[in-house]
Design a protein around this motif. Structure first.
Motif, short mmCIF file in Angstrom:
data_model
loop_
_atom_site.label_atom_id
_atom_site.label_comp_id
_atom_site.label_asym_id
_atom_site.label_seq_id
_atom_site.Cartn_x
_atom_site.Cartn_y
_atom_site.Cartn_z
N VAL A 53 8.20 12.29 0.36
CA VAL A 53 8.15 12.08 1.80
C VAL A 53 6.73 12.28 2.32
CG1 VAL A 53 8.93 13.00 4.02
CG2 VAL A 53 10.57 12.68 2.18
N GLY A 54 6.06 13.31 1.81
CA GLY A 54 4.69 13.54 2.24
C GLY A 54 3.76 12.41 1.86
N LEU A 55 3.88 11.92 0.63
CA LEU A 55 3.04 10.80 0.20
C LEU A 55 3.37 9.53 0.98
CD1 LEU A 55 3.08 11.36 -3.68
CD2 LEU A 55 1.25 11.92 -2.07
N SER A 93 1.94 9.72 4.50
CA SER A 93 0.48 9.63 4.50
C SER A 93 -0.03 8.23 4.19
CB SER A 93 -0.11 10.61 3.48
OG SER A 93 0.31 10.27 2.16
N SER A 94 0.86 7.37 3.67
CA SER A 94 0.43 6.02 3.29
C SER A 94 0.72 4.98 4.35
CB SER A 94 1.10 5.60 1.97
OG SER A 94 2.51 5.57 2.12
N VAL A 133 -0.01 0.97 3.94
CA VAL A 133 0.69 0.03 3.08
C VAL A 133 1.67 -0.80 3.90
CG1 VAL A 133 0.48 1.56 1.10
CG2 VAL A 133 2.47 1.75 2.57
N THR A 134 2.08 -1.91 3.33
CA THR A 134 3.05 -2.76 4.00
C THR A 134 4.46 -2.21 3.81
OG1 THR A 134 3.28 -4.15 2.03
CG2 THR A 134 1.57 -4.76 3.65
N SER A 161 7.81 1.43 -3.51
CA SER A 161 7.35 2.77 -3.90
C SER A 161 8.46 3.80 -3.76
CB SER A 161 6.14 3.17 -3.05
OG SER A 161 5.08 2.24 -3.20
N THR A 162 9.26 3.67 -2.71
CA THR A 162 10.37 4.59 -2.52
C THR A 162 11.40 4.47 -3.63
OG1 THR A 162 10.06 4.47 -0.12
CG2 THR A 162 12.18 5.29 -0.91
#
Length: 319
Positions: free
Chosen positions: A57-59, A62-63, A72-73, A80-81
């Motif tokens: 969740v943090g990453l 932050s993206s 990111v799109t 990524s998730t």
């Protein structure tokens, strides 16, 4: 109980029996399930899952960015998730299964095939307990995924009606911000140099204003009474055209044409709103469906990894 009949030299020398008593009863059977090892592995797997989810969740936060050309799109974030959920299940389940297999009680005089099956079962049970514990802690998250999919599916069916109602319930009176009031106002626009057919006397300004407001309200009610998906009836077109002709100085035919064109523009706006609502609802439905399917796949991967890791832990325990 049978007592030994032979005494060793040390026993005879000391004058007492120190040999072990031999029990002729069969050995006690041990349980095939080591719940302590399963609980330990499940606790480790649940804790590691929670840690990795918080890190994900943090990453993810932050993206992303609300600014254009920053972050990111949405597609990249979705992929990524999915990858992160799969990796989380793989690592956490493997650790939990390995600990369940490594910490379980050693089974004596048990066939190799049975040991392999029991180790696999311990890993699977550790994964199951950890999954239930994680689901209990993250009920709101899982509920939002499932509930969002159901709600999106219902919105696809009823999104058109909601969008049409929202677009058609603009304020009929001439108030700022009313979507329907805008179309009513366009009916009474005068061309340059055209004088109204009915000009009020200077002393009748207040009365004329009230009459105008009543006409605006009446036309708004007429337009809102009918479904915007259907054409406006001819008698309503004729009546509204008369009011427009009196206020703008247009001929009856031109006024009726303006009414028809304006109503068609309102219908077009409603159709666009309906299409947008369906597109948003369908996108939400697809996103929820994809998330649920990949969550199912990641859980299956976790169950397999936990069962496989438990066999490695059991072999090292028995080595």
């Amino acid at each position: 109980m049978a007592f030994p009949t032979h005494l060793s030299a040390d026993t005879a020398h000391n004058g007492h029996v120190i040999g072990e008593l031999h029990d002729s009863r069969p050995p006690r059977s041990t349980s095939a399930v080591s719940w302590g090892a399963i609980a330990a592995g499940a606790a480790a797997a649940a804790a590691l899952s929670l840690i990795l989810l918080i890190l994900g969740v943090g990453l993810g936060l932050s993206s992303v960015s609300p600014w254009a050309n920053a972050g990111v799109t949405a597609a990249t974030l979705g992929v990524s998730t999915i990858v992160w959920l799969t990796v989380t299940q793989l690592l956490a389940s493997a650790m939990g299964g390995y600990l369940a297999g490594r910490l379980r009680t050693k089974w004596v005089d048990t066939q190799a095939d049975e040991v392999y099956f029991r180790d696999t079962a311990h890993g699977f049970l550790a994964w199951a307990v950890a999954s239930l514990a994680t689901a209990a802690l993250l009920t709101s998250v899982i509920g939002s995924i499932v509930g969002g999919g159901v709600q999106a599916g219902a919105t696809v069916a009823g999104g058109a009606t909601v969008a049409a109602t929202a677009a058609a319930t603009g304020i009929a009176q001439n108030e700022e911000g009313g979507s329907m009031a805008y179309f009513v106002d366009t009916l009474f626009r005068r061309d340059a140099g055209v004088v109204s057919a009915s000009t009020a006397a200077p002393g009748d300004t207040a009365s004329s204003y009230l009459d105008n407001e009543r006409e605006l309200a009446e036309i708004g009610r007429i337009l809102m009474f009918h479904k915007l998906s259907e054409p406006l009836p001819e008698d309503d077109v004729r009546h509204v055209g008369q009011l427009v002709a009196q206020r703008t100085g247009l001929s009856q035919a031109d006024a009726e044409k303006r009414v028809t064109d304006t109503y068609a523009r309102a219908q077009s706006q409603v159709r666009e709103a309906e299409t947008d609502a369906r597109a948003v609802a369908d996108a939400a439905r697809k996103a929820s469906s994809t998330a649920a399917l990949w969550l199912f796949v990641s859980l299956l991967i976790g169950a397999f990894c936990a069962s496989l890791a438990a066999t490695f832990g059991g072999r090292q325990r028995d080595a």
